[in-house]
Structure formats: C-alpha cells, structure tokens
Design a protein around this motif. Sequence first.
Motif, short mmCIF file in Angstrom:
data_model
loop_
_atom_site.label_atom_id
_atom_site.label_comp_id
_atom_site.label_asym_id
_atom_site.label_seq_id
_atom_site.Cartn_x
_atom_site.Cartn_y
_atom_site.Cartn_z
N GLU A 1 67.30 52.97 11.73
CA GLU A 1 67.79 52.93 13.25
C GLU A 1 69.21 52.42 13.40
O GLU A 1 69.83 52.72 14.40
CB GLU A 1 67.03 51.74 13.95
CG GLU A 1 65.49 52.20 13.97
CD GLU A 1 64.63 51.39 14.79
OE1 GLU A 1 65.18 50.62 15.85
OE2 GLU A 1 63.42 50.94 14.48
N GLU A 2 69.87 51.92 12.38
CA GLU A 2 71.04 51.39 12.59
C GLU A 2 72.49 52.10 11.84
O GLU A 2 73.49 51.93 12.41
CB GLU A 2 71.20 49.96 12.15
CG GLU A 2 70.02 49.24 12.86
CD GLU A 2 69.84 47.67 12.28
OE1 GLU A 2 70.41 47.34 11.40
OE2 GLU A 2 69.03 46.91 12.91
N CYS A 3 72.15 52.76 11.02
CA CYS A 3 73.24 53.48 10.16
C CYS A 3 73.66 54.74 10.86
O CYS A 3 73.04 55.00 12.01
CB CYS A 3 73.02 53.56 8.63
SG CYS A 3 71.85 54.62 8.55
N GLU A 4 74.71 55.26 10.45
CA GLU A 4 75.32 56.46 11.18
C GLU A 4 74.20 57.56 11.53
O GLU A 4 74.24 58.18 12.49
CB GLU A 4 76.59 56.81 10.46
CG GLU A 4 77.48 57.92 11.22
CD GLU A 4 78.67 58.57 10.24
OE1 GLU A 4 79.21 59.51 10.71
OE2 GLU A 4 79.06 57.85 9.38
N ARG A 5 73.62 58.01 10.35
CA ARG A 5 72.55 58.87 10.34
C ARG A 5 71.23 58.24 10.06
O ARG A 5 71.27 57.45 9.26
CB ARG A 5 72.82 60.08 9.50
CG ARG A 5 74.08 60.85 10.18
CD ARG A 5 74.27 62.14 9.68
NE ARG A 5 75.27 62.90 10.02
CZ ARG A 5 75.86 64.13 9.47
NH1 ARG A 5 74.94 64.67 8.85
NH2 ARG A 5 76.96 64.66 9.98
N GLN A 6 70.15 58.78 10.47
CA GLN A 6 68.74 58.22 9.99
C GLN A 6 68.41 58.58 8.67
O GLN A 6 68.64 59.75 8.29
CB GLN A 6 67.61 58.68 11.15
CG GLN A 6 66.24 58.02 10.56
CD GLN A 6 65.08 58.53 11.39
OE1 GLN A 6 65.09 59.67 11.48
NE2 GLN A 6 64.52 57.82 12.15
N ILE A 7 68.07 57.76 8.01
CA ILE A 7 67.67 57.99 6.37
C ILE A 7 66.29 57.68 6.01
O ILE A 7 65.83 56.73 6.58
CB ILE A 7 68.87 57.25 5.59
CG1 ILE A 7 70.17 57.70 5.56
CG2 ILE A 7 68.37 57.51 4.12
CD1 ILE A 7 71.02 56.74 4.82
N ILE A 8 65.76 58.71 5.71
CA ILE A 8 64.32 58.64 5.21
C ILE A 8 64.22 58.44 3.72
O ILE A 8 64.80 59.18 2.95
CB ILE A 8 63.46 59.90 5.80
CG1 ILE A 8 63.56 59.98 7.10
CG2 ILE A 8 61.62 59.55 5.36
CD1 ILE A 8 63.07 58.94 8.01
N HIS A 9 63.81 57.34 3.18
CA HIS A 9 64.00 56.83 1.87
C HIS A 9 63.20 57.83 0.95
O HIS A 9 63.28 58.48 0.06
CB HIS A 9 63.81 55.64 1.65
CG HIS A 9 64.00 54.93 0.21
ND1 HIS A 9 63.05 54.92 -0.73
CD2 HIS A 9 65.09 54.35 -0.32
CE1 HIS A 9 63.76 54.67 -2.08
NE2 HIS A 9 64.78 54.01 -1.68
N ARG A 10 61.99 57.76 1.47
CA ARG A 10 60.93 58.80 0.82
C ARG A 10 60.30 58.11 -0.82
O ARG A 10 59.37 58.66 -1.00
CB ARG A 10 61.32 60.22 0.58
CG ARG A 10 61.54 60.91 1.76
CD ARG A 10 61.16 62.35 1.63
NE ARG A 10 62.06 63.16 0.34
CZ ARG A 10 61.83 64.20 0.05
NH1 ARG A 10 61.05 64.74 0.35
NH2 ARG A 10 62.82 64.74 -0.97
N ASP A 11 60.79 57.17 -1.18
CA ASP A 11 60.45 56.65 -2.40
C ASP A 11 59.95 55.17 -2.34
O ASP A 11 60.63 54.53 -3.31
CB ASP A 11 61.11 57.05 -3.49
CG ASP A 11 60.43 57.02 -4.77
OD1 ASP A 11 59.27 56.82 -4.88
OD2 ASP A 11 60.89 57.26 -5.91
N VAL A 12 59.85 54.37 -1.18
CA VAL A 12 59.80 53.05 -1.04
C VAL A 12 58.70 52.43 -1.90
O VAL A 12 57.62 52.88 -1.76
CB VAL A 12 59.63 52.63 0.34
CG1 VAL A 12 59.47 51.28 0.38
CG2 VAL A 12 60.70 53.04 1.30
N LYS A 13 58.82 51.90 -3.15
CA LYS A 13 58.02 51.22 -3.92
C LYS A 13 58.45 50.02 -4.67
O LYS A 13 59.68 49.87 -4.54
CB LYS A 13 57.46 52.19 -4.91
CG LYS A 13 58.41 52.82 -5.64
CD LYS A 13 57.88 53.92 -6.64
CE LYS A 13 58.92 54.53 -7.52
NZ LYS A 13 58.41 55.67 -8.35
#
Length: 688
Positions: A487-499
């Motif tokens: 929500e806060e950085c310049e573009r939305q980033i989906i990490h896809r590997d949160v573990k």
Amino acid sequence: MNHHHHSLPCLFLFYLILFISQDFPTLSHRFSPPLHNLTLYGDAYFRDRTISLTRQQPCFPSATTPPSNPSSSGIGRALYVYPIKFSEPSTNTTASFSCRFSFSIIASPSCPFGDGFAFLITSNADSFVFSNGFLGLPNPHDSFIAVEFDTRFDPGHGDINDNHVGIDVNSVFSVSSVDALSKGFDLKSGREMMAWIEYSDVLKLIRVWVGYSRVKPTSPILATQIDLSGKVKEYMHVGFSASNAAASVGGSALHIVERWKFTTFASHSDAIQEEDSEEEEEEVSRNPIRPKGFGFRVSVVGFKIPFWSLLPGLAAIVVLVGFIVFSLIVGKKKITEEGADTGLTRMPGRLSLAEIKSATLGFNENTIVGQGASATVYRGSIPSIGSVAVKRFDREHWPQCNRNPFTTEFTTMTGYLRHKNLVQFQGWCSEGTETALVFEYLPNGSLSEFLHKKPSSDPSEEFIVLSWKQRVNIILGVASALTYLHEECERQIIHRDVKTCNIMLDSEFNAKLGDFGLAEIYEHNALLSGRAATLPAGTMGYLAPEYVYTGVPSEKTDVYSFGVVVLEVCTGRMAVGNDGTGLVDFMWNLWETGKFLTGADIMLKEDFDAEEMERVLMVGMVCTHADCEKRPKVKEAVRIIRGEAPLPVLPAKKPLLRIRSAIEAEEMIADDLVGEDLPWMTPKSNFS
C-alpha cells in the motif's frame, strides 16, 4: 521516492524558456518536424493513423506463378528520419534504450502468413536482404539489432516455430527466442498488442514484454544477456522492418504499427522512464502533430541586443538559480530524514567481481550461509560497506524457473524498496558470467532456524528460544513490511514467497523480509483482470488455494502466506509437517474440537498471555481463510493483534474453497487499447 523536489525546478525552467521565447522572439524558434517523422521503404505506406509495413497481395503458391504486382518486393521498412546516437567513442560507452509500441498482424483471406516483422536498430538504413524475405533485415555485414515477431517457420534459420519472438544481433539467426503461444500470446490472432523492449547497458541485458493491454506485464517473455558494446555504431537508425514470404512459398499479411515511443539513455544513469509525464501528455493532446522529444531551442542569431532588454531574462535566471539551490537543499534534507526513518543508510552501487570474490574468499564453501534453488548466499565483508551477505545466482537454473531471478530481484530492490523491516540492499555485480546481489548481513539468520531448530546434545552449543514478546514483535515487523509493499511504496509489490526462511533477524531479533526473486510489481490501480496467469511460484504450505488454482497473484495471496507465518511463529510447527500434514489443516482441527490454545509452541512453556495468544492465532486463521475475500488486509490484521479491533468471526468448521467461474476466468485478460486515439510517438535521445 518523492519526485516533486526534482520536478519543480524543471517545471520552473520550462516556464522560464517560455518567458524568454515570448519576450525575445528573435532569440528562439520552435522546432516543428514534419507530420510523419519516418522514412518509408519498399512496400511500407501510411494507413490512416497507422503504418503498414507490407501490403496484402494475392497468394502465389510457387515460383512458376509470379505475383500480380511484380514491382512489389514484399518487404517494407519504416525508420525514424534522423539517426540516433548509440555510442560515445571517446569514452567507450554505449547507450541503454527503452521502446514501446502497439502492433497487429492481419493475414490476407485464404493466404498463409508472411514472415512477420521486427523492431530494428541498424547502421545502414538502405541495406536489405531482398532475395528471400528475412523480415527485411539488413545484410549480415551491417551492424544491426532486431527483436523479431516471426510468423513463419523456417528451420533453416533456426526458427523454433511459426509463432515466436526472437532477438537477432547482426544475423537472421536469433541468439535467443521464445514460443509466444506458450506465454499466452498469439501473434497471428489479428488483435492489437503492445510490446516493450529495454536494453540495460549496466546489466548487459535485453528484455521483451508483450501484452494485450497498455499495462506493462511484470515479467518479460524474453530476457537475454547481451553486451551491445562494439556491436553498435556511433549513430544508428531505428524503426521497423517486415516482409511477406519469399516468392517460392507465398504468403501475405499486413504488419501494422500504430503507436511508438523510443528513448535512449546514458549508460551511467541507466534509467528507464516507462510512463510519460502529465505535462507531456497534456502538451501532445493540445498539439497532436508535434512529436514528443522535441521542445524549444534557444539560439543567438548574430546581431547585437541592447543590454537593457536582457534584464528581465537575467532577473528570471537569478531567481531560477536561487530556487534550484533552495530545492536541492530541502530535497537532500528530506531524503536524509526518509533514509533514517526507513533504515536506509547508503545508496546501493555496482561492485566489481574482484570485490565480491575478495569479500567471500573466492566464494569459499566455508562462507556459505544459505542455499536456494537459484542462488547461494555467502557471508563476507566489504571495506566500504562492512559485513554483507552475497547472493550469487546460478544461471543454469534460470531456464527451469522460466525467469531471470537476478533481474527480478535487482529491479525490485533498486526501484522501490526503502523500509526498516526489509533486508537492506547494498549493491550488485554483473560481470562476465557472474551475477550477484549484495545485502546487509543479519547475524541471527532466518526465523525458520529459531523456530524449528532442536536442542543439541552438546551442552556447549547455545540454544535460544524466542520469547513470546519477541515473536509478537517479529509478526508485527513482517506485517509492517507487507503493508509497505502492498500500500505504501511507489508501486504495489506482491512478494509471492513470504515464509519463515525468507524472514531474517537482526542482532536485536527484529524481523526483515527478504528474497524478492519471485516478486511481481503492479500499478496501484491495476485490476486483477490485467494480471497474467502463470504457473504458481512459491513454497507449498504457504500458497493460497485460489493462487494454486488460477495462477494469478494478488495482495490476498501474500496475506495467506503471512497467516501461515503467524501460525508457524505461534505453534513452532512447520508449514507442512514431516507427515505431510499442513499447519492450516492442523489448526482448523484444533479449532473444531475446542482445543485451540493447545497448539501453542511447547518451547514457550506456557510463558505467554493466553488472551493475546488466542488473538494472534485467530489472526493467523482468518488470514488463511479459504475464501480470499474474507481475509483482512495486513494492516487490519495488525489492529486485531494489538487489540485495537474486535476478534475475527471464524466459522465452526473449516470453510470450503470458492473458485471463480470459467466465464470470469476467461474475462481476466482485457484489451483496453480499443478506442484509443494516441499520436505518433518519435524517438528521444538523452545519450551524449
């Protein structure tokens, strides 16, 4: 990053030039190139507001049946009227470039397709291979780079099929190519498509994206390491080339290019500005025949000008200089404050391979601190930085994962990430066959090691159990990082590997999320319908069920992974146990039988607040809800953990998975180029 401090002086300068041009008309003139800033060759012609590189013609199946129009070569080319500077011999530097355009390939009725077309950079505008099509590419002895969109299978030229994208360098044989259909795009569909082509001289990398909409896909369909130094002349021509097939095989199609923008960049900046500024778009809308990249020129014409007439302009210049100095001081102060707040202490830079090898003792096995599918992590020390973790990438793995993880992570880390709960990026190396990223070294390693490490029989070996307070702080740190990314950085980033093994701990056990090799970047207003479905990437046990089914990542797929991490931190259990039982299923079983709190990690020895433990466990459960619409945003989960929001309502039984209908899935790709009325865009060069 806040761009306003830099844009204000530029805007002020723009209005100053306008002021000078209005007050002193004899000192300036507006440069107005012709309506069509292109030179057409062969069969190419202007077609309404587009250019067709070839013409439809009757099919002729063999050489014994000549074409009805013998004057037609079947080859067409459209090149920008002026050559563009691509190299600087005095400094031995090469330009980087960025290009985007829309195109369509339309076959003639009852005829096979032609050869296809290519985006072309060539040293010789008049050089053609007329004899056998070859997409109208130059003769081999000329310097050229081409990205071909090939619709004819010619095994003699090394083609992989009749629907592929390839990169050619001084030869009709592609150095790299990819099946377009396997990437979800059909060059023969007749639909209007968008293509983006970028070359980074810093990375020595060409990347190609293709899509059905204006939104640039996050992952390129083709990425190839190529060093164009020495392969381009000082000045090159840019444009497009196409051909219908050789006379012996027949073929006819229109190869249409409608919108085009091309820009070069100095290698030292290596910056690619993907979107036009609002001011630029507004100017073009006011004057559609004026190409972008051209503005006002100020020149002295050789006669004397009274000194008093220059006073207004000199005064304006004094004001401008003062304004720029003030803006730079304020901007530098703001950047310093932001860096302190986000934990960023230095700007990352390029490092030599010698520095990397020196830091890791020549990639000594004794310095290895981590091993992944595509990279090995080494501990080291660089004098100008301190202790570092060097992530060395294995190129042999890239074809297997269908992406370049070095480029993905490099682009993500350098472009957007500044937060205290993200592993700090310190630099990179791309030299020869070696590619590596350098990060801050975090002495306590990964969260996974602390949660799942068992006590050793050796009494001298230290065994640390994370306290409940430390665990809650870790969860909140990861949540803060994900909120920033979503929500806060310049573009939305989906990490896809949160573990847990991608969550690192500093000396005070603060969490820092790392490993962005699978990350996807989107505009904040990008809808899921504009996101391409891919093979699901990540780790089993952490993957949201709808992501496994559709292959479309979203903010809620990261929320699911975060929920698994929350449960893992609370219970001390792995996401998937040795017996194959998933942690989410295990916790739902405890919930259904009323034994929820018995899932707490036994290593805590019940040294925790039971009410808080229940609250955090319920957050983990609701974040892993089978229905993605029932999952909260990460920042909402934080409010529940802190007791600032009511507990989530969980069903008595594990909820079932709800998947989109087939019709909804088919509508996920939309062509939003229809109805656009954009002007021709022409090359712009910032390289000198």
